[in-house]
Design an enzyme around this catalytic site. Structure first.
Site, PDB file in Angstrom:
ATOM      1  N   TYR A 133       0.841  -1.199   0.000  1.00  0.00           N
ATOM      2  CA  TYR A 133       0.000   0.000   0.000  1.00  0.00           C
ATOM      3  C   TYR A 133       0.875   1.248   0.000  1.00  0.00           C
ATOM      4  CZ  TYR A 133       0.918   0.538   5.043  1.00  0.00           C
ATOM      5  OH  TYR A 133       1.512   0.705   6.270  1.00  0.00           O
ATOM      6  N   CYS A 134       0.312   2.352  -0.501  1.00  0.00           N
ATOM      7  CA  CYS A 134       0.959   3.663  -0.456  1.00  0.00           C
ATOM      8  C   CYS A 134      -0.147   4.707  -0.348  1.00  0.00           C
ATOM      9  CB  CYS A 134       1.850   3.892  -1.677  1.00  0.00           C
ATOM     10  SG  CYS A 134       0.985   3.840  -3.259  1.00  0.00           S
ATOM     11  N   THR A 135       0.172   5.973  -0.578  1.00  0.00           N
ATOM     12  CA  THR A 135      -0.790   7.047  -0.366  1.00  0.00           C
ATOM     13  C   THR A 135      -1.979   6.957  -1.320  1.00  0.00           C
ATOM     14  OG1 THR A 135       1.022   8.482   0.338  1.00  0.00           O
ATOM     15  CG2 THR A 135      -1.078   9.552  -0.214  1.00  0.00           C
TER      16      THR A 135
END
Length: 606
Positions: free
Chosen positions: A211-213
């Site tokens: 996951y990331c922003t």
């Protein structure tokens, strides 16, 4: 800051990206410039051959019109548009740092810089991991220990991989009691591939949830992991990133704290009031980056609470710099006027601490310079004075002596013998004045018998014009000497070698993996170079961005042939080399257009 939204009209932010083949970059740039300008939108638009990455702000009604115009273009089919109402930037400083004082539309090579070696190829985005919706992602965490049905590997574990930078993870992250969470603790995204390489054993054979922003960083990183082959196939990424997850789970779900964002909102939280971050100095609960406090060494954002800033408004050292033994004030802790996207590119592993730079000034590259055969650091510094002067605004040249001291020998003049060779023991008659030491890199220690003596002796035979091809006997001593230089005087961004020094630099490039952590640099500049005759080096295997500068077929370099220097470039990975051929002989040219090409190469690493 001027209120462009107008009384009664709500301000908003729009973020989206799209990976797709762009048929006409200039046409797409014109579309964005025209459309965004007409709607009064400010922010950043990045266009690359493989897609777009957009963060813009303005009236909500204008942003909605922009979305409709973009949707009308078939290129953007299936794009996830993240539109949110927002306050306007708090002040001009915050607006400028986050890129919201103007509209910036630029063509770039990559939407996000995945590799710290910008000349090397990016992963194939078509090989990215499978997208999981927020609900699917949540469900997997909720049933931790159970394997995704599609994988069919009941005995393999599940890991959660955060693809963001350390300062982002410090104020918010996913937490699940039954899932191993991997936080790479990187300063910038372009460090992630190195972390993946170093921790491949923790990922192989696992089901990897990334996951990331907003999702864009996972696209490239998941493709890189899957590209490693067997055991790395099961990679899944949160579609739309943390932003879409919080939209679906406003109470936070498995996400704790706040989501760091690269616009003037700085962070976005859930309805959960708990604070995950802590003040760097006192350790109290704190997660507000709006003061823009930064590490004095690497410029990474740090959390410093209001009380501590009042008591100590000087300089701060982030936890990573403390871990690596950095300390002491250097530059202002609060950055004013440098865009966030620029500050993300700083990498402490290959960038030294700032030295003597002023407030807001960019740090120069530090380049270690290796002299040629029968030269020394002092003489090479004199020969490259023009180069040092012309690149002084972007790079600092640091010179070092080779480890082997050579005897003072000369060959009497011979009729019709035309040689002004640096590489062929050049001296034809002893000078009348005292000489400085003559040094070398790759020669065998046996050839240095008699070094330390100041008297000149006549050579016992003709000099071999191709002797440089046999100079390998002292390679181990030379590499050990370089490691010591890196330890005492490093770090260095790059390494520059001339003639035999270029051969030595090539050897260092070929051994980067072997000496990782002891001899790190990001690029090499090889001038009048040739390949050292070391058996383990083969074509296309050296993984380091390189600039090759040498004489053309008619360049009159009588020491190192054009063929030898040209062949050297083929030993570097395809696509990682830039070649400059000139007509100036056995030198480093500093006139146009050559100096402009040299600067262009160096600018890629700033």
């Amino acid at each position: 800051m001027a209120d462009d939204a107008g009384e009664g009209e709500q301000y908003g932010l729009l973020l989206y990206y799209k990976y797709a083949s762009v048929p006409d970059l200039d046409e797409l740039v014109s579309f964005y410039q025209s459309n965004c300008s007409s709607l009064g939108l400010l922010g950043r638009v990045r266009v690359a051959p493989h897609g777009v990455n957009v963060t813009v702000g303005g009236k909500l009604s204008s942003l909605e019109k922009h979305i409709e115009a973009v949707k009308a273009r078939t290129l953007f089919e299936g794009t996830d548009f993240k539109l949110a109402s927002s306050h306007q930037p708090l002040n001009d400083r915050v607006a400028k740092e986050c890129g919201f004082t103007s509209l910036s539309v630029r063509i770039v090579d990559e939407l996000v810089t995945f590799s710290s070696h910008p000349l090397l190829k990016s992963p194939n985005i078509s090989n990215a991991g499978r997208h999981l919706s927020a609900v699917e992602f949540h469900s997997v965490l909720e049933s931790a220990g159970k394997i995704l049905e599609e994988s069919g590997n009941d005995n393999e574990g599940l890991v959660l991989l955060d693809a963001r930078n350390l300062y982002e993870t410090r104020i918010g992250k996913f937490q699940s009691p039954d899932v191993e969470t991997l936080d790479p603790e990187i300063r910038q995204y372009s460090d992630l591939h190195s972390w993946i390489d170093d921790n491949a054993d923790r990922l192989q054979g696992k089901n990897i949830l990334m996951y990331c922003t907003g999702g864009i960083r996972c696209e490239m990183a998941s493709a890189y992991i899957r590209g490693k082959g067997t055991g790395f196939e099961n990679v899944f990424q949160l579609y739309g990133g943390i932003q879409r997850y919080l939209d679906q789970f406003p109470d936070g779900g498995f996400f704790r704290g706040k989501n760091f964002v690269f616009d003037h909102r700085i962070s976005v939280g859930s309805s959960d009031p708990n604070i995950l971050g802590t003040c760097l100095l006192c350790g109290c609960c704190f997660d507000d980056y709006s003061a823009r406090c930064r590490c004095a060494y690497c410029r990474m954002l740090v959390l410093v609470c209001d009380n501590c800033r009042q008591v100590d408004a000087g300089t701060y050292v982030c936890e990573l710099c403390q871990k690596h033994g950095k300390g002491g004030p250097l530059v202002s802790a609060v950055e004013d006027g440098i865009p966030e996207e620029s500050l993300q590119q700083i990498d402490l592993k290959t960038h030294p601490c700032p030295r003597g730079i002023g407030f807001g000034s960019p740090r120069k590259l530090r380049i270690l310079c290796l002299h040629g055969f029968r030269q020394n650091a002092s003489s090479f510094k004199g020969r490259t004075a023009s180069l040092a002067k012309k690149i002084k605004n972007i790079a600092e040249l640091i010179y070092v002596d080779g480890p082997h001291e050579l005897p003072f020998i000369y060959q009497p003049p011979v009729a019709d013998q035309a040689c002004d060779s640096e590489s062929s023991a050049v001296q034809r008659s002893p000078p009348r004045e005292n000489c400085k030491k003559k040094l070398a890199w790759l020669v065998s220690p046996e050839c240095c018998v008699g070094s330390g003596k100041t008297e000149w002796i006549v050579a016992d035979g003709p000099f071999d014009l191709l002797q440089y091809q046999q100079q390998t006997g002292g390679s181990d001593i030379s590499l050990a000497h370089l490691k010591k230089v890196f330890s005492q005087d490093g770090p260095f961004d790059g390494i520059l070698g001339f003639s035999q020094g270029a051969a030595m630099a090539t050897l260092a490039c070929a051994h980067q993996d072997k000496f990782k952590g002891e001899m790190n640099f990001r690029f090499a500049v090889l001038c009048s170079g040739y390949l050292p005759k070391i058996a383990e080096i083969s074509h296309g295997t050296i993984n380091c961005p390189s600039l090759h500068i040498f004489g053309s077929d008619h360049g009159k370099d009588r020491q190192i042939s054009n063929t030898a220097s040209k062949d050297l470039a083929t030993y570097f990975e395809e696509g990682s080399s830039v070649i400059i051929q000139h007509d100036s002989g056995h030198i480093i040219p500093t006139r146009s257009p050559y100096i402009d090409q040299i600067k262009d190469f160096l600018h890629r690493f700033i």
